[in-house]
Design an enzyme around this catalytic site. Structure first.
Site, mmCIF file in Angstrom:
data_model
loop_
_atom_site.group_PDB
_atom_site.id
_atom_site.type_symbol
_atom_site.label_atom_id
_atom_site.label_comp_id
_atom_site.label_asym_id
_atom_site.label_seq_id
_atom_site.Cartn_x
_atom_site.Cartn_y
_atom_site.Cartn_z
ATOM 1 N N GLU A 46 -0.467 -17.217 9.007
ATOM 2 C CA GLU A 46 -1.664 -17.457 9.813
ATOM 3 C C GLU A 46 -2.180 -18.882 9.644
ATOM 4 O OE1 GLU A 46 -4.316 -14.211 8.830
ATOM 5 O OE2 GLU A 46 -3.080 -12.814 10.000
ATOM 6 N N GLU A 57 8.026 -11.403 13.197
ATOM 7 C CA GLU A 57 9.252 -11.270 13.990
ATOM 8 C C GLU A 57 9.677 -12.633 14.541
ATOM 9 O OE1 GLU A 57 6.395 -9.634 14.228
ATOM 10 O OE2 GLU A 57 6.633 -7.684 15.190
ATOM 11 N N CYS A 91 6.218 -11.181 20.748
ATOM 12 C CA CYS A 91 7.432 -11.002 19.929
ATOM 13 C C CYS A 91 8.499 -10.220 20.693
ATOM 14 C CB CYS A 91 7.094 -10.316 18.610
ATOM 15 S SG CYS A 91 6.242 -11.438 17.477
HETATM 16 N N1 THU Z 1 1.472 -9.739 13.582
HETATM 17 C C1 THU Z 1 2.815 -9.874 13.365
HETATM 18 O O1 THU Z 1 3.253 -10.583 12.457
HETATM 19 N N2 THU Z 1 3.656 -9.199 14.199
HETATM 20 C C2 THU Z 1 3.257 -8.395 15.231
HETATM 21 O O2 THU Z 1 4.080 -7.942 15.995
HETATM 22 C C3 THU Z 1 1.851 -8.044 15.374
HETATM 23 C C4 THU Z 1 0.899 -8.919 14.636
HETATM 24 C C5 THU Z 1 0.553 -10.488 12.711
HETATM 25 C C6 THU Z 1 -0.147 -11.614 13.422
HETATM 26 C C7 THU Z 1 -1.384 -11.783 12.582
HETATM 27 O O3 THU Z 1 -1.074 -12.621 11.483
HETATM 28 C C8 THU Z 1 -1.656 -10.386 12.046
HETATM 29 O O4 THU Z 1 -0.464 -9.641 12.233
HETATM 30 C C9 THU Z 1 -2.807 -9.663 12.757
HETATM 31 O O5 THU Z 1 -2.630 -9.700 14.131
#
Ligand code: THU
Length: 133
Positions: A46, A57, A91
């Site tokens: 993040e 992903e 993704c």
């Molecule tokens: N997130 C992912 O890494 N993959 C997904 O398919 C859904 C969301 C992460 C993004 C963010 O850092 C956190 O989950 C909350 O949305």
């Protein structure tokens, strides 16, 4: 079920433990199997500027591509803080670009389930529409 499924998901889980998710507290891990059999992990990373955040992903797939892969067979995904999450739309589109067929998700309690990308992203737009690949 592929005999490697559990091991691969456990590696995705280890990647999730290394996620950088100070804002959402929602750690996600992924493991990609490229068409040459190589495996690549990713976790969400993040950013204080929220749109600059990277999903697990996307991280795993772009790592595979940077390692030379041009096609991906399968993506394993686990969300360790809230089991049962599913890949976001962006993704799914990144998976589409590299021909992902199988998406394996970990449900609450640790049960693994395999989905076809075509079912998760029907009527998708892809490289073929632009005469590529
Ligand atoms: N997130 C992912 O890494 N993959 C997904 O398919 C859904 C969301 C992460 C993004 C963010 O850092 C956190 O989950 C909350 O949305």
């Amino acid at each position: 079920m592929d005999p490697d499924d559990r091991r691969r998901m456990d590696e995705a889980r280890k990647a999730a433990e290394r996620a950088y998710a100070p804002y959402s507290g929602f750690r996600v891990g992924a493991l990609v199997v490229a068409s040459d059999g190589s495996e690549h992990i990713g976790a969400n990373v993040e950013n204080a500027a929220f749109p600059s955040s990277i999903c697990a992903e996307a991280n795993a797939i772009t790592t595979a591509v940077a390692s030379g892969a041009r096609a991906v067979e399968a993506v394993y995904v686990t969300c360790i803080d809230d089991p049962g999450c599913t890949p976001c739309g962006n993704c799914r589109q990144i998976m589409r670009e590299f021909g992902v067929e199988r998406v394996i998700l970990e449900h609450p309690g640790g049960r693994l389930e395999t989905y076809r990308l075509g079912d998760l992203l029907p009527l998708s737009f892809g490289p073929d529409a632009l005469g590529a690949r």
